[in-house]
Write a protein that holds these residues in place. Structure first.
Motif, PDB file in Angstrom:
ATOM      1  N   THR A 314     -65.893 -52.239   5.326  1.00  0.00           N
ATOM      2  CA  THR A 314     -65.605 -52.259   6.684  1.00  0.00           C
ATOM      3  C   THR A 314     -65.047 -50.812   7.139  1.00  0.00           C
ATOM      4  O   THR A 314     -65.121 -50.454   8.454  1.00  0.00           O
ATOM      5  CB  THR A 314     -64.239 -53.184   6.691  1.00  0.00           C
ATOM      6  N   SER A 316     -62.007 -49.788   7.131  1.00  0.00           N
ATOM      7  CA  SER A 316     -60.766 -49.907   7.670  1.00  0.00           C
ATOM      8  C   SER A 316     -59.689 -49.935   6.485  1.00  0.00           C
ATOM      9  O   SER A 316     -60.017 -50.324   5.286  1.00  0.00           O
ATOM     10  CB  SER A 316     -60.542 -51.376   8.255  1.00  0.00           C
ATOM     11  N   ARG A 318     -56.554 -51.274   6.707  1.00  0.00           N
ATOM     12  CA  ARG A 318     -55.666 -52.384   6.808  1.00  0.00           C
ATOM     13  C   ARG A 318     -55.967 -53.075   5.692  1.00  0.00           C
ATOM     14  O   ARG A 318     -56.897 -53.498   5.074  1.00  0.00           O
ATOM     15  CB  ARG A 318     -56.054 -53.095   8.245  1.00  0.00           C
ATOM     16  N   LEU A 323     -55.987 -57.841   8.274  1.00  0.00           N
ATOM     17  CA  LEU A 323     -57.540 -58.021   8.867  1.00  0.00           C
ATOM     18  C   LEU A 323     -57.409 -59.378   9.551  1.00  0.00           C
ATOM     19  O   LEU A 323     -57.898 -59.710  10.636  1.00  0.00           O
ATOM     20  CB  LEU A 323     -58.445 -57.492   7.830  1.00  0.00           C
ATOM     21  N   PHE A 549     -65.219 -56.421  11.496  1.00  0.00           N
ATOM     22  CA  PHE A 549     -64.099 -55.789  11.689  1.00  0.00           C
ATOM     23  C   PHE A 549     -64.268 -54.186  12.100  1.00  0.00           C
ATOM     24  O   PHE A 549     -63.536 -53.496  12.583  1.00  0.00           O
ATOM     25  CB  PHE A 549     -63.283 -55.549  10.418  1.00  0.00           C
TER      26      PHE A 549
END
Length: 598
Positions: A314, A316, A318, A323, A549
């Protein structure tokens, strides 16, 4: 509780696949950069080979160019799809090989640790802004893959939709012939197929020995793909596509064409088909040796493995719980807006668009996006159909990126098996073409980025961007605004549910029954479709989250830019900042977009 009964019982939407050089490297070597430096290599030695210039920037550029040459020349597919003229980049007499698969997690980790050590010899503060961004991109890429290194045997290169057995034939059929040297290279490549598939079988055997083999259902599907591939016989598209490429070469004589055709047929029969049959047989022997038929979390250290893969895919930073919270919030918001747009009947109705060619749709999209996206020069492209024999095993659509030294070679494949027409075709072409993959790729290449950046795979950015622009394209379609809202919100919700199901299956250990109950809560009750999506998610962890995401991270970043820039915010300014940065992790992208520096 059922949230909204008007949701249709949709079959699962198999996400589209982007074929890019970084992915090709995964095909050839398991995971990019695991082979970069052998564990015994001295980082000082590799580092010193690049330090032939005086300034820090020149030294760093030499370092990244050395790494790029080393990586793309490590296998022929990567080299061919990355560069049209390797000699211009100092690559001469590269070996003809499909590569091999690493199976030692410690060796993989040591390789990346050595590379990080070499990278960190450079002074970040003394680099130009472009080199600083390359530094951060490479460092973050190595770090996220290093976190995944202990779980090397958890990776699955043979997933039914995105696996090597499905993708490699497409790459071979699109292997362009400019000269007779290209033909000779292609034929030499076919001669290595059995060796390559043997290393793939050995990787699967190592997974089996560790109790990490794929589920029997997944194995059965891959085995069937391999045998269906072989059973095509004389009608095989590897015969016909080869002959079509020869026919396009005016410099060949009839006798040369006949000789090449004969050699190709012989190699397919003696190398390619036996390689696929051998792989199918080896997978049959491994069936039943996996320690679980459920998600990653049921395996030893499975949760940690999934967290690492989710972060890598992703882009990301997080946490899983963050998420989930972000997705849940977006789904609720989408549901509210969808319900508000519904007519009094509570049903969306059928959307019908007039018939139009893929080429004309792409040109229409290009014209409509011009107010909100920065301009790029006109680029040629072609739209092709997936060969009939591969339609059951490939995604609804995918984009083949051009070599970095020839951005005019763009191909989008459409899979007729998906019966794609009307609005689905329109939004799919937005995802793959304008303003999605083709636009983002060619825009980035037009900025003359360091070559290394073209082979660093940041799937969250790449697929997130394409999904983000796909969602925008619903409002470009020639339909009423309310209908656009209904269709876009529904598509976003469905993809969000798939992403949450991925987390449920691989992080929480959902069974098929629990997954069925989850979708039923949202009015999706087609058990055959749910069973299909369960198997797809089981075989390809974090694939749907990469799209969803990544998309949500762009939405969140846009909110931050709007808040920070106020009246100075424009869509074009935001998109330009995102595109100028190019593929990176979202934490790096956020700093670049909002503050104008890496």
């Amino acid at each position: 509780m059922k949230h909204f009964s008007f949701f249709p019982d949709l079959p699962p939407k198999k996400r589209r696949l982007l074929l890019i050089p970084a992915l090709i490297l995964i095909l050839a070597a398991g995971i990019f950069l695991y082979r970069t430096l052998p564990p015994s290599s001295d980082p000082d030695s590799f580092f010193s080979r690049s330090l032939t210039s005086k300034s820090e920037n020149e030294q760093f550029t030499a370092f990244t160019e050395t790494l790029f040459r080393q990586e793309v020349s490590s296998d022929t597919i990567s080299l061919h799809y990355s560069l049209q003229n390797p000699e211009a980049y100092g690559i001469l007499d590269a070996p003809v090989t499909l590569g091999s698969f690493p199976s030692n997690p410690d060796s993989a980790a040591a390789s990346m640790e050595n590379m990080l050590a070499a990278l960190r010899r450079f002074s970040f503060d003394h680099l130009s802004e472009k080199n600083q961004l390359t530094y951060l991109a490479l460092e973050s890429y190595l770090k996220t893959n290093l976190e995944c290194a202990p779980y090397l045997l958890y990776e699955e290169p043979l997933s039914p939709i995105t696996g090597i057995q499905a993708q490699l034939p497409v790459l071979l059929s699109e292997f362009s012939f400019q000269t007779t040297t290209d033909i000779d290279t292609y034929l030499a490549l076919l001669s290595t197929m059995q060796e390559y598939f043997t290393s793939l079988s050995e990787f699967e055997q190592a997974k089996s020995d560790a109790g990490l083999f794929m589920s029997d259902a997944c194995a059965d599907q891959v085995i069937k793909e391999c045998r269906d591939f072989v059973s095509l016989g004389d009608a095989h598209y590897l015969y016909t596509s080869f002959e079509e490429r020869l026919d396009a070469m005016d410099q060949l004589t009839d006798s040369e064409r006949a000789l090449y055709t004969s050699k190709n047929r012989d190699l397919i029969e003696t190398q390619v088909f036996p390689a696929y049959e051998s792989l199918a047989s080896s997978l049959e022997k491994c069936k039943g040796t996996g320690s679980t038929q459920k998600g990653l979390c049921s395996l030893p250290e499975g949760k940690s493995c999934y967290e690492a893969i989710l972060k890598r895919e992703t882009g990301s930073d997080r946490s899983v719980n963050e998420l989930v919270k972000l997705a849940s919030s977006q789904i609720i918001q989408d549901m509210k807006e969808l319900k508000q747009a519904l007519p009094a009947s509570g049903t969306a109705g059928e959307v019908i668009l007039k018939d139009s060619s893929a080429e004309s749709i792409l040109l229409d999209l290009k014209q409509q996006m011009s107010a909100s996206f920065p301009d790029i020069p006109d680029i040629p492209f072609s739209v092709k159909e997936v060969p009939l024999s591969m339609q059951d095993y490939l995604s609804p659509a995918f984009y083949l990126t051009p070599p970095i030294d020839n951005e005019k070679q763009n191909t989008i494949y459409i899979n007729p098996k998906s019966t794609m027409e009307g609005l689905p075709l329109f939004t799919t072409l937005a995802h793959e073409g304008y303003p999605g993959h083709m636009y983002q790729t060619t825009y980035f290449l037009s900025q003359d980025p360091p070559p290394l950046r073209s082979i660093l795979d940041f799937g969250g950015y790449v697929e997130g961007w394409a999904t983000y622009t796909e969602m925008i394209s619903y409002y470009y379609a020639p339909i009423a605004k309310e209908t656009s809202v209904i269709q876009q919100k529904n598509a976003s919700i469905i993809l969000g549910l798939y992403a949450l199901a991925d987390i449920g299956i691989h992080y929480k250990g959902w069974s098929l029954e629990e997954t069925d109950a989850f979708f039923s809560d949202y009015g999706i009750t087609d058990q055959n479709a749910i069973s299909e999506i369960y198997q797809l998610i089981l075989s390809d962890p974090a694939n749907y989250p990469k799209y969803y995401f990544g998309y949500l991270e762009f939405l969140e970043l846009k909110k931050e830019a709007l808040h920070l820039w106020g009246n100075e915010f424009t869509q074009k300014r935001f998109h330009k900042q995102v595109l100028d940065a190019g593929p990176v992790l979202f934490s790096i992208l956020r700093e670049y977009v909002l503050h104008g520096n890496p």
